[in-house]
Design a protein around this motif. Structure first.
Motif, PDB file in Angstrom:
ATOM      1  N   MET A  55     -11.578  91.953  59.670  1.00 30.44           N
ATOM      2  CA  MET A  55     -10.233  92.123  59.126  1.00 30.44           C
ATOM      3  C   MET A  55      -9.425  90.820  59.201  1.00 30.44           C
ATOM      4  N   PRO A  56      -9.409  90.115  60.363  1.00 31.38           N
ATOM      5  CA  PRO A  56      -8.706  88.820  60.377  1.00 31.38           C
ATOM      6  C   PRO A  56      -9.357  87.804  59.444  1.00 31.38           C
ATOM      7  N   LEU A  57     -10.678  87.889  59.299  1.00 35.56           N
ATOM      8  CA  LEU A  57     -11.354  86.966  58.398  1.00 35.56           C
ATOM      9  C   LEU A  57     -10.827  87.141  56.971  1.00 35.56           C
ATOM     10  N   TYR A  58     -10.723  88.401  56.524  1.00 37.39           N
ATOM     11  CA  TYR A  58     -10.265  88.637  55.155  1.00 37.39           C
ATOM     12  C   TYR A  58      -8.779  88.291  55.005  1.00 37.39           C
ATOM     13  N   ARG A  90      -3.428  91.628  65.083  1.00 41.39           N
ATOM     14  CA  ARG A  90      -4.274  90.638  64.430  1.00 41.39           C
ATOM     15  C   ARG A  90      -3.593  90.011  63.219  1.00 41.39           C
ATOM     16  N   ASN A  91      -2.330  90.351  63.016  1.00 43.33           N
ATOM     17  CA  ASN A  91      -1.580  89.734  61.919  1.00 43.33           C
ATOM     18  C   ASN A  91      -2.212  90.030  60.560  1.00 43.33           C
ATOM     19  N   ILE A  92      -2.610  91.286  60.369  1.00 44.73           N
ATOM     20  CA  ILE A  92      -3.227  91.695  59.110  1.00 44.73           C
ATOM     21  C   ILE A  92      -2.151  92.281  58.220  1.00 44.73           C
ATOM     22  N   GLN A  93      -2.040  91.740  57.034  1.00 48.61           N
ATOM     23  CA  GLN A  93      -0.922  92.115  56.168  1.00 48.61           C
ATOM     24  C   GLN A  93      -1.344  92.918  54.953  1.00 48.61           C
ATOM     25  N   TYR A  94      -2.629  93.249  54.820  1.00 46.38           N
ATOM     26  CA  TYR A  94      -3.038  94.131  53.727  1.00 46.38           C
ATOM     27  C   TYR A  94      -3.220  95.529  54.312  1.00 46.38           C
ATOM     28  N   PRO A  95      -3.230  96.546  53.458  1.00 39.59           N
ATOM     29  CA  PRO A  95      -3.242  97.914  53.993  1.00 39.59           C
ATOM     30  C   PRO A  95      -4.552  98.275  54.708  1.00 39.59           C
TER      31      PRO A  95
ATOM     32  N   ASP B  54     -29.654  67.980  72.648  1.00 40.93           N
ATOM     33  CA  ASP B  54     -30.318  67.075  73.591  1.00 40.93           C
ATOM     34  C   ASP B  54     -31.821  67.322  73.603  1.00 40.93           C
ATOM     35  N   GLU B  55     -32.185  68.589  73.616  1.00 42.88           N
ATOM     36  CA  GLU B  55     -33.603  68.941  73.756  1.00 42.88           C
ATOM     37  C   GLU B  55     -34.409  68.573  72.521  1.00 42.88           C
ATOM     38  N   LEU B  56     -33.851  68.841  71.335  1.00 41.04           N
ATOM     39  CA  LEU B  56     -34.625  68.624  70.109  1.00 41.04           C
ATOM     40  C   LEU B  56     -34.506  67.212  69.565  1.00 41.04           C
ATOM     41  N   GLY B  57     -33.480  66.500  69.935  1.00 37.86           N
ATOM     42  CA  GLY B  57     -33.357  65.093  69.544  1.00 37.86           C
ATOM     43  C   GLY B  57     -33.543  64.863  68.062  1.00 37.86           C
ATOM     44  N   ASP B  58     -34.504  64.028  67.721  1.00 39.82           N
ATOM     45  CA  ASP B  58     -34.760  63.664  66.323  1.00 39.82           C
ATOM     46  C   ASP B  58     -35.352  64.793  65.493  1.00 39.82           C
ATOM     47  N   ASN B  59     -35.706  65.886  66.133  1.00 37.20           N
ATOM     48  CA  ASN B  59     -36.274  67.007  65.388  1.00 37.20           C
ATOM     49  C   ASN B  59     -35.212  67.945  64.846  1.00 37.20           C
ATOM     50  N   LEU B  60     -33.950  67.579  65.063  1.00 38.32           N
ATOM     51  CA  LEU B  60     -32.868  68.438  64.596  1.00 38.32           C
ATOM     52  C   LEU B  60     -31.767  67.589  63.972  1.00 38.32           C
ATOM     53  N   LEU B  61     -31.240  68.068  62.850  1.00 37.00           N
ATOM     54  CA  LEU B  61     -30.009  67.529  62.296  1.00 37.00           C
ATOM     55  C   LEU B  61     -28.928  68.567  62.587  1.00 37.00           C
ATOM     56  N   PHE B  62     -27.949  68.183  63.406  1.00 40.79           N
ATOM     57  CA  PHE B  62     -26.862  69.107  63.736  1.00 40.79           C
ATOM     58  C   PHE B  62     -25.582  68.648  63.059  1.00 40.79           C
ATOM     59  N   VAL B  63     -24.886  69.596  62.459  1.00 43.75           N
ATOM     60  CA  VAL B  63     -23.651  69.296  61.732  1.00 43.75           C
ATOM     61  C   VAL B  63     -22.573  70.243  62.221  1.00 43.75           C
ATOM     62  N   TYR B  64     -21.367  69.717  62.419  1.00 42.91           N
ATOM     63  CA  TYR B  64     -20.240  70.571  62.794  1.00 42.91           C
ATOM     64  C   TYR B  64     -19.193  70.529  61.685  1.00 42.91           C
ATOM     65  N   ARG B  65     -18.789  71.729  61.262  1.00 42.40           N
ATOM     66  CA  ARG B  65     -17.698  71.844  60.281  1.00 42.40           C
ATOM     67  C   ARG B  65     -16.643  72.783  60.836  1.00 42.40           C
ATOM     68  N   HIS B  66     -15.426  72.628  60.331  1.00 41.67           N
ATOM     69  CA  HIS B  66     -14.295  73.381  60.857  1.00 41.67           C
ATOM     70  C   HIS B  66     -14.112  74.713  60.137  1.00 41.67           C
ATOM     71  N   PHE B  67     -13.818  75.743  60.938  1.00 44.92           N
ATOM     72  CA  PHE B  67     -13.465  77.047  60.366  1.00 44.92           C
ATOM     73  C   PHE B  67     -12.339  77.628  61.212  1.00 44.92           C
ATOM     74  N   PRO B  68     -11.157  77.027  61.098  1.00 48.53           N
ATOM     75  CA  PRO B  68     -10.059  77.484  61.944  1.00 48.53           C
ATOM     76  C   PRO B  68      -9.509  78.834  61.480  1.00 48.53           C
ATOM     77  N   LEU B  69      -9.508  79.797  62.357  1.00 45.77           N
ATOM     78  CA  LEU B  69      -8.956  81.123  62.054  1.00 45.77           C
ATOM     79  C   LEU B  69      -7.471  81.093  62.399  1.00 45.77           C
ATOM     80  N   SER B  70      -6.703  80.426  61.545  1.00 47.07           N
ATOM     81  CA  SER B  70      -5.301  80.169  61.883  1.00 47.07           C
ATOM     82  C   SER B  70      -4.475  81.442  62.012  1.00 47.07           C
ATOM     83  N   THR B  71      -4.884  82.522  61.361  1.00 48.00           N
ATOM     84  CA  THR B  71      -4.089  83.744  61.470  1.00 48.00           C
ATOM     85  C   THR B  71      -4.136  84.328  62.877  1.00 48.00           C
ATOM     86  N   VAL B  72      -5.171  83.993  63.633  1.00 49.05           N
ATOM     87  CA  VAL B  72      -5.218  84.486  65.023  1.00 49.05           C
ATOM     88  C   VAL B  72      -5.213  83.362  66.057  1.00 49.05           C
TER      89      VAL B  72
END
Lengths: 164, 177
Positions: A55-58, A90-95, B54-72
């Motif tokens: 729900m927060p994801l959507y 959770r700040n959900i604003q849809y029904p 650390d364990e996999l070293g050159d056998n792994l490509l690790f990438v970090y991207r942002h997914f901020p759940l700003s509503t919570v």
């Protein structure tokens, strides 16, 4: 005894008519959704852990749904007061609709009810403006399906694309 | 049972100039994490990921991207921008670690303290945050995550497919094999 429901209503089916409480003392039904695309999100229960909660994801993704003028509603068998507290927390604003009485009736009509457990499946339905189901999907009960399938269905339906 | 099947997969390819990467670009396995600095599950995943990298070293490509759940998570977006601002001065991964090291303190002063601790040019760091220079990168990460089927934080994509199983060390190593 297995817990297999007959499966969600498939694309091409008209969505069953329904009217459920969307707040204490207020209802929302299929007729209120007509005229715009809709995303119906059936889910087992309020109060799953925050970071993995649909729900927060959507709510976070809602601007993308708005791009298609698609409205989103959540549906579980929780009562209207539970939904109210959950939405505020959770700040959900849809029904959030209460498929509370008769318990699970709307979920059952959509083929999205787990009879043995008395909860809705984790099921997604994308409806067009005429309330025809254009995409449906049931996720494993413990897997949050995310928004990609919904976005893909909305894009297919409207011919519009959302970047990137 | 479902009327349609769906496999969530990474839609935005890894681009080393744009993405923050560790390991070898042509490693046999890739793991992309979408994370939120204010998310406690991401804090737990951080430890596991560090071990695996650390364990996999050159056998792994690790990438970090942002997914901020700003509503919570009210500090998540700014923390992500702070990581990017540090990255603009070549210190992304150090800031990344410092952010996860103290999730209780992600406010403005705490971010400044970290920038100072890393020896960053703080004027530039502050300007970057004020002008939201890196907001677009964070937003693009986020949108790519949505399109790829990110379903919460952390979400891991292993070899391009969303990993829906447990995220403990053993399970991830198994999935990466």
């Amino acid at each position: 005894m297995t817990n297999v429901s007959q499966g969600p209503l498939p694309p091409g089916t008209e969505a069953p008519d329904f009217r459920l409480a969307c707040a204490p003392g207020r209802t929302l039904g299929r007729s209120d959704l007509q005229g715009r695309p809709s995303v119906l999100v059936f889910y087992p229960a309020d109060w799953s852990p925050v970071c993995s909660d649909q729900m927060p994801l959507y709510q976070q993704v809602k601007p993308l749904f708005d791009h298609f003028e698609a409205q989103i509603v959540g549906i579980s068998v929780d009562g209207a007061w539970c939904h109210k507290a959950f939405a505020e927390h959770r700040n959900i604003q849809y029904p959030l609709l209460a498929d509370f009485e008769p318990k699970g009736a709307v979920s059952r009509a959509f083929g999205a009810y787990r009879d043995n457990e008395g909860i809705s499946e984790r099921a997604l339905f994308v409806l067009d403006a005429d309330s025809t189901i254009r995409w449906s999907y049931v996720s494993p009960i413990d897997v949050n399906p995310g928004a990609d399938g919904i976005l893909h269905a909305l894009e297919e339906m409207t011919g519009q694309r959302v970047a990137p | 049972m479902s009327s349609t099947t769906w496999q969530s997969s990474l839609t935005m390819p890894v681009v080393p100039g744009r993405d923050h990467v560790r390991g070898r670009i042509d490693a046999p396995a890739t793991m992309v994490e979408y994370g939120d600095y204010e998310c406690p599950f991401c804090r737990m995943a951080f430890d596991v990921v560090e071990e695996i990298v650390d364990e996999l070293g050159d056998n792994l490509l690790f990438v970090y991207r942002h997914f901020p759940l700003s509503t919570v998570h009210p500090h998540a977006v700014t923390a992500a921008e702070a990581a990017e601002a540090a990255g603009a001065q070549g210190r992304f991964w150090d800031m990344h670690r410092l952010l996860y090291a103290d999730q209780q303190h992600l406010g403005g002063q705490a971010l400044m303290d970290r920038a100072q601790a890393l020896g960053l040019a703080t004027d530039r760091f502050v300007d970057d945050l004020r002008a939201h220079v890196h907001a677009e990168k964070v937003e693009t990460d986020f949108l790519s995550g949505v399109r790829s089927g990110v379903n919460g934080t952390p979400t891991l994509f292993i070899n391009g497919r969303r990993h829906d199983g447990p995220a403990d060390r053993a399970s991830l190593l198994r999935a990466l094999r």
